[in-house]
Write a protein that holds these residues in place. Structure first.
Motif, PDB file in Angstrom:
ATOM      1  N   VAL A 546      -3.444  -1.349  -5.793  1.00  0.00           N
ATOM      2  CA  VAL A 546      -2.115  -1.180  -5.206  1.00  0.00           C
ATOM      3  C   VAL A 546      -1.454   0.039  -5.856  1.00  0.00           C
ATOM      4  N   LEU A 547      -1.024   0.962  -5.028  1.00  0.00           N
ATOM      5  CA  LEU A 547      -0.356   2.178  -5.507  1.00  0.00           C
ATOM      6  C   LEU A 547       1.112   2.157  -5.123  1.00  0.00           C
ATOM      7  N   ASP A 548       1.927   2.706  -6.014  1.00  0.00           N
ATOM      8  CA  ASP A 548       3.348   2.868  -5.717  1.00  0.00           C
ATOM      9  C   ASP A 548       3.857   4.090  -6.468  1.00  0.00           C
ATOM     10  N   ASP A 549       4.401   5.046  -5.736  1.00  0.00           N
ATOM     11  CA  ASP A 549       4.965   6.263  -6.328  1.00  0.00           C
ATOM     12  C   ASP A 549       3.955   6.975  -7.234  1.00  0.00           C
ATOM     13  N   GLY A 550       2.685   7.022  -6.783  1.00  0.00           N
ATOM     14  CA  GLY A 550       1.652   7.758  -7.497  1.00  0.00           C
ATOM     15  C   GLY A 550       1.072   7.049  -8.699  1.00  0.00           C
ATOM     16  N   LYS A 551       1.382   5.778  -8.874  1.00  0.00           N
ATOM     17  CA  LYS A 551       0.863   5.019 -10.019  1.00  0.00           C
ATOM     18  C   LYS A 551       0.205   3.733  -9.545  1.00  0.00           C
ATOM     19  N   ILE A 552      -0.799   3.289 -10.324  1.00  0.00           N
ATOM     20  CA  ILE A 552      -1.436   2.009 -10.032  1.00  0.00           C
ATOM     21  C   ILE A 552      -0.531   0.899 -10.565  1.00  0.00           C
ATOM     22  N   VAL A 553      -0.106   0.011  -9.671  1.00  0.00           N
ATOM     23  CA  VAL A 553       0.789  -1.090 -10.076  1.00  0.00           C
ATOM     24  C   VAL A 553       0.115  -2.445  -9.924  1.00  0.00           C
ATOM     25  N   THR A 557      -8.283  -9.053  -6.813  1.00  0.00           N
ATOM     26  CA  THR A 557      -8.666  -9.559  -5.500  1.00  0.00           C
ATOM     27  C   THR A 557      -7.403  -9.860  -4.699  1.00  0.00           C
ATOM     28  N   HIS A 558      -7.597 -10.204  -3.442  1.00  0.00           N
ATOM     29  CA  HIS A 558      -6.474 -10.514  -2.559  1.00  0.00           C
ATOM     30  C   HIS A 558      -5.645 -11.667  -3.141  1.00  0.00           C
ATOM     31  N   ASP A 559      -6.323 -12.738  -3.551  1.00  0.00           N
ATOM     32  CA  ASP A 559      -5.604 -13.909  -4.071  1.00  0.00           C
ATOM     33  C   ASP A 559      -4.892 -13.602  -5.384  1.00  0.00           C
ATOM     34  N   GLU A 560      -5.558 -12.838  -6.252  1.00  0.00           N
ATOM     35  CA  GLU A 560      -4.952 -12.485  -7.537  1.00  0.00           C
ATOM     36  C   GLU A 560      -3.687 -11.647  -7.344  1.00  0.00           C
ATOM     37  N   LEU A 561      -3.754 -10.702  -6.411  1.00  0.00           N
ATOM     38  CA  LEU A 561      -2.600  -9.829  -6.189  1.00  0.00           C
ATOM     39  C   LEU A 561      -1.430 -10.580  -5.545  1.00  0.00           C
ATOM     40  N   PRO A 566       4.131  -8.138  -7.032  1.00  0.00           N
ATOM     41  CA  PRO A 566       5.262  -8.266  -6.092  1.00  0.00           C
ATOM     42  C   PRO A 566       5.153  -7.288  -4.913  1.00  0.00           C
ATOM     43  N   ILE A 567       4.696  -6.065  -5.192  1.00  0.00           N
ATOM     44  CA  ILE A 567       4.608  -5.071  -4.121  1.00  0.00           C
ATOM     45  C   ILE A 567       3.569  -5.492  -3.090  1.00  0.00           C
ATOM     46  N   TYR A 568       2.391  -5.932  -3.559  1.00  0.00           N
ATOM     47  CA  TYR A 568       1.344  -6.385  -2.631  1.00  0.00           C
ATOM     48  C   TYR A 568       1.831  -7.587  -1.826  1.00  0.00           C
ATOM     49  N   LYS A 569       2.510  -8.511  -2.516  1.00  0.00           N
ATOM     50  CA  LYS A 569       3.012  -9.697  -1.824  1.00  0.00           C
ATOM     51  C   LYS A 569       4.046  -9.328  -0.771  1.00  0.00           C
ATOM     52  N   GLU A 570       4.859  -8.329  -1.084  1.00  0.00           N
ATOM     53  CA  GLU A 570       5.866  -7.870  -0.119  1.00  0.00           C
ATOM     54  C   GLU A 570       5.195  -7.282   1.121  1.00  0.00           C
ATOM     55  N   ILE A 571       4.141  -6.461   0.898  1.00  0.00           N
ATOM     56  CA  ILE A 571       3.395  -5.877   2.035  1.00  0.00           C
ATOM     57  C   ILE A 571       2.759  -6.981   2.861  1.00  0.00           C
ATOM     58  N   TYR A 572       2.165  -7.946   2.172  1.00  0.00           N
ATOM     59  CA  TYR A 572       1.488  -9.064   2.859  1.00  0.00           C
ATOM     60  C   TYR A 572       2.480  -9.863   3.700  1.00  0.00           C
TER      61      TYR A 572
END
Length: 578
Positions: A546-553, A557-561, A566-572
């Motif tokens: 997961v990237l945000d503003d040029g950084k790995i955040v 896996t899908h379940d772990e994220l 929070p960013i991945y969950k928001e996208i999901y």
């Protein structure tokens, strides 16, 4: 004559294979000029001897001599034109080939800074101007000065005093040409720069025509284009007006010279110092001086244009790619372990104030499928563009198969990396030609095997000629999804160890996208990186970055994220809720 010869001389190496033609073209023009200088003398003899004594035989003999001189001169001119055209065309072809190859050696960084439109102008318009300059140079560089000097010498031989009129005319015309040249050369350079702008606007509008129509912006775009073309028009008119002064001023000066010769010649004929034929010969020599000075002045102007264009071409040749490959050859076949490693990587685009990627640390194992997701501008495409080394990083290091990426040759890196970009690009030709970009030696069965994995077999079979079916420019006779599947098939034909899909299935429906991903996972020993905006496309990846503003955040896996990011969950949630 204030043009920089060095710009043209630097490009003279492209005439190396045309040395004979380069020598023969001006020599045959010189031969033509020599015969042309004899014509006024023959005409003077016809008047003073043949007509004065009413000797028909003499007139016929001199008439035959005139025709003979004309035929020899015409033959010499045709031969000179042939050699000149051959040398200039060969020069232009080799120049454009070398310039195009040099541009292709640039990294994306150099191309981003220069801009596509100015590169197109320099390969096409600028190269044509230089080629035309070379052609005219061979034809006139010896002929015009020779005739001007020869005509003056011949008129001096007839009557030294009368020849001073010709000398005065030559000096005045030289001053006129120098003044016009000093004003026009700088304007020609401005014209070329503004032509870049017009071509840039043209390309931007043609590629974005659907967006323009969708937003009903035709009128505003027409206005902007009109302003750009008016700006170019004004400069072209200015330089055209200055250049246009050359011919009338030249004709005025030379015709005044002819009037002076007629007036002074009439007096000399009356007192018996000159014959009528000699006066006619002097007028003919003055006319020759007029014609050749106009030609030579136009040659100087054309060479000024060519010099300005040669300077722009040399500016491109002076640029060296920031990417320099190493001597090692990348071979992923016998390597196990981390195929790709990013260690504290930072990357900034040319002239950018801030980094597009910061502190990127990531390892990808052989055979692993990694998904990359993030918002718009998060750095997804920037990250994957570093793997085939389209750009060099600002800090940190990237390793392929355990060795720094800079130690490998660029060819070996790109043979092992297959990239399908966001915008699918097909090239004019047929489907087979496009698929063979992956491997020019691939058989039809291998092409169909790749097409099966890419879910593109139905695209090929739906066409009457199948693999031999036409592909229009930009692939405009295929839909977006069809182009994406054919682009993926082309990359799979390559059989590279690393496959990067940069949001390349965005135009596919979910069912086709799912079949594509399952088929790719069946390929043995391939490391796959999938960049996508859709979670469904990367959900089953071994790991997701997961990237945000040029950084790995976030990495997992899908379940772990879903639990930890929070960013991945928001996208999901935004995609599930929609």
């Amino acid at each position: 004559m204030q043009f920089d010869r060095r710009n043209m001389l630097r490009l003279a190496r492209y005439l190396k294979e045309y040395k004979l033609e380069s020598a023969l073209a001006p020599l045959f023009k010189l031969l033509e000029a020599a015969f042309e200088l004899l014509v006024p003398i023959v005409i003077a003899r016809i008047i003073d001897v043949g007509i004065a004594s009413k000797d028909s035989n003499y007139i016929i003999k001199m008439g035959i001599l005139l025709v003979t001189l004309a035929v020899i001169g015409l033959t010499s001119a045709i031969v000179a034109q042939y050699f000149s055209a051959k040398a200039a065309t060969g020069f232009g072809t080799k120049l454009r080939d070398d310039l195009f190859a040099h541009i292709l050696s640039f990294s994306h960084a150099e191309i981003d800074v220069l801009g596509r439109d100015t590169l197109v102008t320099r390969v096409t318009n600028d190269s044509d101007q230089v080629q035309n300059g070379v052609n005219r140079f061979f034809r006139l560089v010896l002929r015009s000065p020779f005739i001007v000097a020869g005509a003056f010498i011949m008129s001096f031989h007839i009557d030294p005093k009368m020849s001073m009129i010709a000398l005065t005319v030559i000096i005045i015309l030289a001053i006129i040409v120098a003044l016009i040249m000093s004003k026009s050369i700088g304007l020609y350079r401005n014209v070329q720069r503004k032509l870049d702008k017009v071509l840039g606007k043209t390309g931007e509008n043609l590629t974005g025509i659907r967006v323009i129509r969708a937003f009903s912006k035709e009128n505003s775009e027409v206005d902007e284009y009109d302003n750009a073309t008016k700006d170019l028009y004004n400069d072209q008119v200015s330089v055209g007006n200055i250049s246009a002064l050359l011919t009338p001023l030249t004709y005025v000066v030379v015709n005044l010279g002819i009037v002076a010769i007629l007036k002074a010649g009439a007096v000399q004929v009356n007192i018996g110092n000159l014959t009528t034929g000699q006066v006619v010969a002097l007028i003919n020599y003055m006319s020759q001086i007029l014609v050749e000075l106009v030609k030579f002045a136009n040659l100087i102007i054309l060479l000024a244009k060519a010099s300005a264009c040669a300077k722009r071409i040399n500016e491109i040749f002076d640029i060296r790619s920031s990417l320099q490959g190493g001597s090692s050859e990348l071979d992923l076949a016998g390597y196990d372990g981390d195929i790709i490693t990013f260690e504290n990587v930072g990357f900034a685009y040319p002239k950018a104030k801030e980094e597009a990627l910061s502190d990127i640390s990531l390892s990808i194992k052989k055979g692993e499928t990694v998904g990359i997701i993030g918002g718009t501008g998060s750095g997804k495409s920037s990250l994957i563009n570093l793997i085939p080394r389209f750009y060099d990083i600002s800090r940190g290091s990237i390793k392929l198969a355990g060795k720094d990426i800079k130690e490998y040759s660029l060819d070996s890196i790109r043979k092992n990396v297959a990239l399908v970009e966001q915008k699918s690009r097909l090239f004019r030709g047929d489907i087979r030609d496009n698929l063979l970009w992956g491997d020019e030696n691939a058989s039809d069965s291998e092409l169909f095997e790749a097409a099966d994995i890419a879910q593109a077999t139905d695209v090929i079979n739906s066409k009457e000629k199948r693999l031999d079916s036409e592909v229009a420019m930009y692939g405009n006779n295929f839909s977006g999804g069809q182009k994406q599947r054919l682009s993926i098939a082309r990359s799979l034909v390559k059989k590279a160890g690393i496959l990067i899909l940069d949001d390349s299935s965005s135009a596919l429906d979910y069912a086709t996208d799912s079949r594509l991903r399952k088929a790719i996972r069946q390929i043995k020993d391939i490391t796959t990186i999938i960049v996508s905006q859709r979670i469904v496309s990367i959900k089953n990846a071994d790991r997701i970055v997961v990237l945000d503003d040029g950084k790995i955040v976030g990495i997992g896996t899908h379940d772990e994220l879903l639990e930890n990011s929070p960013i991945y969950k928001e996208i999901y949630n935004s995609q599930v809720m929609s």
